[in-house]
Enzyme design. Sequence first.
Site, PDB file in Angstrom:
ATOM      1  N   SER A 145       6.003  -7.285 -49.909  1.00  0.00           N
ATOM      2  CA  SER A 145       5.091  -8.514 -50.186  1.00  0.00           C
ATOM      3  C   SER A 145       3.835  -8.346 -49.639  1.00  0.00           C
ATOM      4  CB  SER A 145       5.703  -9.736 -48.976  1.00  0.00           C
ATOM      5  OG  SER A 145       4.953 -10.692 -49.143  1.00  0.00           O
ATOM      6  N   TYR A 158       7.809 -11.928 -40.285  1.00  0.00           N
ATOM      7  CA  TYR A 158       8.224 -11.495 -41.586  1.00  0.00           C
ATOM      8  C   TYR A 158       7.232 -10.570 -42.199  1.00  0.00           C
ATOM      9  CZ  TYR A 158       8.750 -12.092 -46.935  1.00  0.00           C
ATOM     10  OH  TYR A 158       8.865 -11.931 -48.059  1.00  0.00           O
TER      11      TYR A 158
HETATM   12  P1  NAP Z   1      15.352 -15.955 -53.700  1.00  0.00           P
HETATM   13  O1  NAP Z   1      14.890 -16.498 -55.342  1.00  0.00           O
HETATM   14  O2  NAP Z   1      15.595 -17.069 -52.737  1.00  0.00           O
HETATM   15  O3  NAP Z   1      16.649 -15.056 -54.193  1.00  0.00           O
HETATM   16  C1  NAP Z   1      17.461 -14.576 -53.022  1.00  0.00           C
HETATM   17  C2  NAP Z   1      18.415 -13.825 -53.552  1.00  0.00           C
HETATM   18  O4  NAP Z   1      18.943 -12.928 -52.397  1.00  0.00           O
HETATM   19  C3  NAP Z   1      19.651 -14.763 -54.033  1.00  0.00           C
HETATM   20  O5  NAP Z   1      20.486 -13.995 -54.958  1.00  0.00           O
HETATM   21  C4  NAP Z   1      20.483 -14.690 -52.719  1.00  0.00           C
HETATM   22  O6  NAP Z   1      21.893 -14.893 -53.060  1.00  0.00           O
HETATM   23  C5  NAP Z   1      20.217 -13.016 -52.187  1.00  0.00           C
HETATM   24  N1  NAP Z   1      20.415 -12.860 -50.628  1.00  0.00           N
HETATM   25  C6  NAP Z   1      20.033 -13.575 -49.786  1.00  0.00           C
HETATM   26  N2  NAP Z   1      20.505 -13.015 -48.534  1.00  0.00           N
HETATM   27  C7  NAP Z   1      20.914 -11.960 -49.036  1.00  0.00           C
HETATM   28  C8  NAP Z   1      21.595 -10.920 -47.945  1.00  0.00           C
HETATM   29  N3  NAP Z   1      21.466 -11.089 -46.611  1.00  0.00           N
HETATM   30  N4  NAP Z   1      22.246 -10.056 -48.604  1.00  0.00           N
HETATM   31  C9  NAP Z   1      22.386  -9.899 -50.059  1.00  0.00           C
HETATM   32  N5  NAP Z   1      21.767 -10.936 -50.855  1.00  0.00           N
HETATM   33  C10 NAP Z   1      21.024 -11.920 -50.148  1.00  0.00           C
HETATM   34  O7  NAP Z   1      14.186 -14.947 -53.057  1.00  0.00           O
HETATM   35  P2  NAP Z   1      13.232 -14.193 -53.818  1.00  0.00           P
HETATM   36  O8  NAP Z   1      11.816 -15.005 -53.659  1.00  0.00           O
HETATM   37  O9  NAP Z   1      13.313 -13.707 -55.401  1.00  0.00           O
HETATM   38  O10 NAP Z   1      13.007 -12.833 -52.902  1.00  0.00           O
HETATM   39  C11 NAP Z   1      13.310 -11.758 -53.558  1.00  0.00           C
HETATM   40  C12 NAP Z   1      12.312 -10.599 -52.609  1.00  0.00           C
HETATM   41  O11 NAP Z   1      10.949 -10.797 -52.936  1.00  0.00           O
HETATM   42  C13 NAP Z   1      12.467 -10.690 -51.011  1.00  0.00           C
HETATM   43  O12 NAP Z   1      12.432  -9.435 -50.596  1.00  0.00           O
HETATM   44  C14 NAP Z   1      11.352 -11.424 -50.560  1.00  0.00           C
HETATM   45  O13 NAP Z   1      10.826 -10.924 -49.313  1.00  0.00           O
HETATM   46  C15 NAP Z   1      10.389 -10.764 -51.668  1.00  0.00           C
HETATM   47  N6  NAP Z   1       9.095 -11.537 -52.007  1.00  0.00           N
HETATM   48  C16 NAP Z   1       9.148 -12.879 -52.619  1.00  0.00           C
HETATM   49  C17 NAP Z   1       7.785 -13.606 -52.728  1.00  0.00           C
HETATM   50  C18 NAP Z   1       8.047 -14.915 -53.072  1.00  0.00           C
HETATM   51  O14 NAP Z   1       6.950 -15.592 -52.902  1.00  0.00           O
HETATM   52  N7  NAP Z   1       9.170 -15.491 -53.599  1.00  0.00           N
HETATM   53  C19 NAP Z   1       6.800 -12.943 -52.224  1.00  0.00           C
HETATM   54  C20 NAP Z   1       6.782 -11.750 -51.839  1.00  0.00           C
HETATM   55  C21 NAP Z   1       7.828 -10.929 -51.581  1.00  0.00           C
HETATM   56  P3  NAP Z   1      22.932 -15.442 -51.962  1.00  0.00           P
HETATM   57  O15 NAP Z   1      22.492 -16.583 -51.402  1.00  0.00           O
HETATM   58  O16 NAP Z   1      24.408 -15.314 -52.876  1.00  0.00           O
HETATM   59  O17 NAP Z   1      23.287 -14.294 -50.963  1.00  0.00           O
END
Ligand code: NAP
Length: 254
Positions: A145, A158
């Site tokens: 991130s 985080y």
């Molecule tokens: P998201 O849209 O909320 O999606 C999260 C996904 O992870 C869902 O498919 C969820 O499904 C699954 N999940 C959650 N906890 C889990 C676990 N313990 N084991 C396996 N699966 C799990 O999240 P996102 O924003 O795409 O984030 C994905 C990655 O990008 C993360 O590493 C986050 O730190 C990084 N990131 C995001 C942002 C942002 O702004 N969105 C910015 C920087 C980095 P279930 O509920 O079925 O488990």
Amino acid sequence: MEKMGKRFQGKVAIVTASTMGIGYGIAERLGLEGASVVISSRKQKNVDEAAEKLRARGIEVLGVVCHVSNEQHRKQLIDQTIQKYGRIDVVVSNAAANPSVDAILETKESALDKLWEINVKAAILILKDAAPHMQKGSSVVLISSIAGYQPQGSMAMYGVTKTALLGLTKVALASEMAPNTRVNCVAPGFVPTHFASYITSNKAIRGAIEERTLLNRLGTTEDMAAATAFLASDDASYITGETLVVAGGTPSRL
Ligand code: NAP
């Protein structure tokens, strides 16, 4: 999208936490480029729905329930992948949790444990299980991130776990897995997913984030998928131990 190149034809890609958001976007992109994709998350219903959506786009997909901090689930993820496809070419470690918005010294021990367990330890353990099946030319992408560069405020701890992924990428895991497997990292800026909704749904905060970018917008899951696909592909065959910041010019590092 259907007209895109096929850099992953004949390849098998595991993407953790991939039933929505960035992980889903990455699985879709790799699949549209020819990969057989193995998607997973904690809830069977989410896995089934995401697998259906990907199949409807003509993608070969295996869906497995895998809570990344569950040892049995991780083993099943790898075992079922090998049973069905017999190889692993790409692993994208995308799962993360952010259980606390407290200052670091106010964060409960249980939250500190969860941050370490899911954001760092599970990424290592997935790779430990996958590594024996990864052949020459394979590749790993860790999803960090922009917060990993400046861990602060409500995302401080985080962010520190995301800093750890930068360290794991450069040079620790990249040297350990060389020369057969490349290890790279993507550091996304803000993307309006479920995970980030407590920030991106607030108009004032969203505006402030957009202002910090040079491109005046939040990121998209497609932006993150494109960068991940590049690093995972043979187009990046001489790149390892690197982090690509995909944050619209938000300040990170020189
Ligand atoms: P998201 O849209 O909320 O999606 C999260 C996904 O992870 C869902 O498919 C969820 O499904 C699954 N999940 C959650 N906890 C889990 C676990 N313990 N084991 C396996 N699966 C799990 O999240 P996102 O924003 O795409 O984030 C994905 C990655 O990008 C993360 O590493 C986050 O730190 C990084 N990131 C995001 C942002 C942002 O702004 N969105 C910015 C920087 C980095 P279930 O509920 O079925 O488990």
